[in-house]
Design a protein around this motif. Structure first.
Motif, mmCIF file in Angstrom:
data_model
loop_
_atom_site.group_PDB
_atom_site.id
_atom_site.type_symbol
_atom_site.label_atom_id
_atom_site.label_comp_id
_atom_site.label_asym_id
_atom_site.label_seq_id
_atom_site.Cartn_x
_atom_site.Cartn_y
_atom_site.Cartn_z
ATOM 1 N N VAL A 48 -82.624 -91.984 -86.475
ATOM 2 C CA VAL A 48 -81.429 -93.568 -86.950
ATOM 3 C C VAL A 48 -80.502 -92.342 -87.342
ATOM 4 O O VAL A 48 -81.214 -91.313 -87.734
ATOM 5 C CB VAL A 48 -82.456 -94.244 -88.120
ATOM 6 C CG1 VAL A 48 -83.208 -93.382 -89.268
ATOM 7 C CG2 VAL A 48 -81.257 -95.334 -88.783
ATOM 8 N N PHE A 49 -79.589 -93.120 -87.288
ATOM 9 C CA PHE A 49 -78.237 -91.930 -87.613
ATOM 10 C C PHE A 49 -77.088 -93.120 -88.051
ATOM 11 O O PHE A 49 -76.839 -94.232 -87.492
ATOM 12 C CB PHE A 49 -77.383 -90.880 -87.002
ATOM 13 C CG PHE A 49 -77.557 -91.366 -85.269
ATOM 14 C CD1 PHE A 49 -75.661 -91.991 -85.191
ATOM 15 C CD2 PHE A 49 -78.288 -91.714 -84.503
ATOM 16 C CE1 PHE A 49 -76.103 -92.229 -83.592
ATOM 17 C CE2 PHE A 49 -78.165 -91.837 -83.513
ATOM 18 C CZ PHE A 49 -77.041 -92.159 -82.544
ATOM 19 N N ILE A 50 -75.856 -92.516 -88.624
ATOM 20 C CA ILE A 50 -74.956 -94.060 -88.919
ATOM 21 C C ILE A 50 -73.542 -92.493 -88.060
ATOM 22 O O ILE A 50 -73.336 -91.564 -88.008
ATOM 23 C CB ILE A 50 -74.572 -93.424 -90.364
ATOM 24 C CG1 ILE A 50 -75.326 -94.046 -91.159
ATOM 25 C CG2 ILE A 50 -72.751 -93.728 -90.546
ATOM 26 C CD1 ILE A 50 -75.207 -94.071 -92.580
ATOM 27 N N GLU A 51 -73.167 -93.333 -87.649
ATOM 28 C CA GLU A 51 -71.762 -93.590 -86.504
ATOM 29 C C GLU A 51 -70.874 -93.674 -87.381
ATOM 30 O O GLU A 51 -70.539 -94.588 -87.502
ATOM 31 C CB GLU A 51 -71.745 -93.291 -85.417
ATOM 32 C CG GLU A 51 -70.445 -92.997 -84.474
ATOM 33 C CD GLU A 51 -70.868 -93.775 -83.188
ATOM 34 O OE1 GLU A 51 -71.219 -93.187 -81.422
ATOM 35 O OE2 GLU A 51 -70.338 -94.926 -82.790
ATOM 36 N N LEU A 52 -69.189 -92.591 -87.678
ATOM 37 C CA LEU A 52 -68.414 -92.861 -88.583
ATOM 38 C C LEU A 52 -67.059 -93.005 -87.293
ATOM 39 O O LEU A 52 -67.383 -93.054 -86.495
ATOM 40 C CB LEU A 52 -67.710 -92.232 -89.201
ATOM 41 C CG LEU A 52 -69.195 -91.477 -90.317
ATOM 42 C CD1 LEU A 52 -67.604 -90.317 -90.936
ATOM 43 C CD2 LEU A 52 -68.780 -92.934 -91.241
ATOM 44 N N GLY A 53 -66.358 -94.542 -87.220
ATOM 45 C CA GLY A 53 -65.690 -95.087 -86.424
ATOM 46 C C GLY A 53 -64.431 -94.388 -87.162
ATOM 47 O O GLY A 53 -64.081 -93.823 -88.170
ATOM 48 N N PRO A 54 -63.180 -95.471 -86.920
ATOM 49 C CA PRO A 54 -61.687 -94.750 -87.137
ATOM 50 C C PRO A 54 -61.629 -94.999 -88.244
ATOM 51 O O PRO A 54 -60.479 -93.974 -89.187
ATOM 52 C CB PRO A 54 -60.898 -95.638 -85.962
ATOM 53 C CG PRO A 54 -61.654 -96.490 -85.449
ATOM 54 C CD PRO A 54 -63.246 -96.071 -85.844
ATOM 55 N N GLN A 55 -62.086 -95.995 -88.311
ATOM 56 C CA GLN A 55 -61.233 -96.386 -90.571
ATOM 57 C C GLN A 55 -62.361 -95.396 -91.456
ATOM 58 O O GLN A 55 -62.979 -95.204 -90.531
ATOM 59 C CB GLN A 55 -61.408 -97.279 -91.090
ATOM 60 C CG GLN A 55 -60.738 -98.579 -89.962
ATOM 61 C CD GLN A 55 -58.756 -98.046 -89.664
ATOM 62 O OE1 GLN A 55 -58.398 -97.912 -91.313
ATOM 63 N NE2 GLN A 55 -58.505 -98.028 -89.046
ATOM 64 N N ASP A 56 -61.652 -94.925 -92.376
ATOM 65 C CA ASP A 56 -62.542 -94.374 -93.521
ATOM 66 C C ASP A 56 -64.130 -94.612 -93.555
ATOM 67 O O ASP A 56 -63.657 -95.844 -94.012
ATOM 68 C CB ASP A 56 -61.776 -93.937 -94.512
ATOM 69 C CG ASP A 56 -60.688 -92.763 -94.273
ATOM 70 O OD1 ASP A 56 -60.632 -92.061 -93.272
ATOM 71 O OD2 ASP A 56 -59.308 -93.218 -95.333
ATOM 72 N N PHE A 57 -64.710 -94.328 -93.727
ATOM 73 C CA PHE A 57 -66.146 -94.284 -94.240
ATOM 74 C C PHE A 57 -66.698 -96.113 -93.240
ATOM 75 O O PHE A 57 -67.767 -96.184 -93.194
ATOM 76 C CB PHE A 57 -66.192 -95.531 -95.518
ATOM 77 C CG PHE A 57 -65.559 -94.021 -96.209
ATOM 78 C CD1 PHE A 57 -66.350 -92.753 -96.365
ATOM 79 C CD2 PHE A 57 -64.275 -94.073 -96.849
ATOM 80 C CE1 PHE A 57 -65.960 -91.717 -97.509
ATOM 81 C CE2 PHE A 57 -63.842 -92.922 -97.590
ATOM 82 C CZ PHE A 57 -65.101 -91.817 -97.762
ATOM 83 N N GLN A 76 -73.351 -102.987 -89.259
ATOM 84 C CA GLN A 76 -72.245 -102.382 -89.452
ATOM 85 C C GLN A 76 -71.307 -102.472 -90.278
ATOM 86 O O GLN A 76 -72.068 -104.025 -90.922
ATOM 87 C CB GLN A 76 -71.484 -103.219 -87.826
ATOM 88 C CG GLN A 76 -70.702 -102.434 -87.331
ATOM 89 C CD GLN A 76 -69.590 -102.424 -85.890
ATOM 90 O OE1 GLN A 76 -70.638 -102.563 -85.070
ATOM 91 N NE2 GLN A 76 -68.125 -103.158 -86.127
ATOM 92 N N GLY A 77 -70.655 -101.443 -90.488
ATOM 93 C CA GLY A 77 -69.736 -102.031 -91.846
ATOM 94 C C GLY A 77 -69.234 -100.832 -92.542
ATOM 95 O O GLY A 77 -69.325 -99.343 -92.197
ATOM 96 N N ILE A 78 -68.915 -100.713 -93.752
ATOM 97 C CA ILE A 78 -68.590 -99.447 -94.505
ATOM 98 C C ILE A 78 -70.089 -98.810 -95.084
ATOM 99 O O ILE A 78 -70.281 -99.571 -96.845
ATOM 100 C CB ILE A 78 -67.580 -99.590 -95.139
ATOM 101 C CG1 ILE A 78 -65.926 -100.529 -95.130
ATOM 102 C CG2 ILE A 78 -67.060 -98.447 -96.454
ATOM 103 C CD1 ILE A 78 -65.207 -100.955 -96.121
ATOM 104 N N LEU A 79 -70.535 -97.995 -94.371
ATOM 105 C CA LEU A 79 -71.865 -97.395 -95.258
ATOM 106 C C LEU A 79 -72.081 -96.003 -95.472
ATOM 107 O O LEU A 79 -70.246 -94.825 -95.979
ATOM 108 C CB LEU A 79 -72.464 -96.907 -93.680
ATOM 109 C CG LEU A 79 -72.774 -98.266 -92.692
ATOM 110 C CD1 LEU A 79 -73.037 -97.807 -90.938
ATOM 111 C CD2 LEU A 79 -73.621 -98.601 -93.473
ATOM 112 N N GLN A 80 -72.467 -95.798 -96.800
ATOM 113 C CA GLN A 80 -72.305 -94.724 -97.559
ATOM 114 C C GLN A 80 -73.417 -93.571 -96.566
ATOM 115 O O GLN A 80 -74.560 -93.736 -95.979
ATOM 116 C CB GLN A 80 -73.608 -95.492 -99.129
ATOM 117 C CG GLN A 80 -73.095 -93.610 -99.594
ATOM 118 C CD GLN A 80 -73.937 -93.380 -100.275
ATOM 119 O OE1 GLN A 80 -75.321 -93.511 -99.856
ATOM 120 N NE2 GLN A 80 -73.800 -92.025 -100.605
#
Length: 135
Positions: A48-57, A76-80
């Protein structure tokens, strides 16, 4: 056998790699420059991992097989970014995401994307969950 997962840049390739503990057999498993906070499942078959998008966080919580196949967005959302963690039995993933009241909350979701739940409901900042195994 045992494998080590790492984020690396090798020439034009960047993303999540695996290798043997002796440093051989470096294999690119997921190509993306904005990968943060990856964790192996307890059985070693999934990541499992977080992939950051073009917007901050802003980001996506992704689960894939350890061989890099079948990546799937499960939240999907603003993830820590320091947060995804597997339950000891591998049935749940806990993570922190910005909730409806603009505070970080702790959520859980199953590896297949079902059962998404907010556990803390903005009872204060909910960040960096850790599972505790109790017998």
């Amino acid at each position: 056998g045992a494998r080590v997962a790492l984020f690396a840049v090798r020439g034009d390739d960047f993303g999540i790699f695996t290798m043997r503990p002796d440093g051989t057999e470096l294999i690119l498993r997921y190509r993306e420059s904005q990968v943060v906070s990856y964790r192996w499942s307890p059985d070693g078959f999934m990541v499992v991992f977080i992939e950051l998008g073009p917007q901050d966080f802003e980001g996506r919580l992704i689960v894939m097989r350890a061989d890099g196949s079948a990546p799937a967005v499960v939240a999907q959302g603003i993830l820590q970014g320091l947060s995804p963690t597997w339950s000891p039995d591998g049935q749940w993933i806990a993570f922190s995401m910005l909730g409806p009241s603009d505070e970080y909350d702790v959520y859980v979701v199953r590896p297949n994307g079902s059962g998404l739940r907010n556990l803390t409901e903005s009872a204060g900042h909910g960040r960096s969950p850790v599972w505790i195994r109790r017998e």
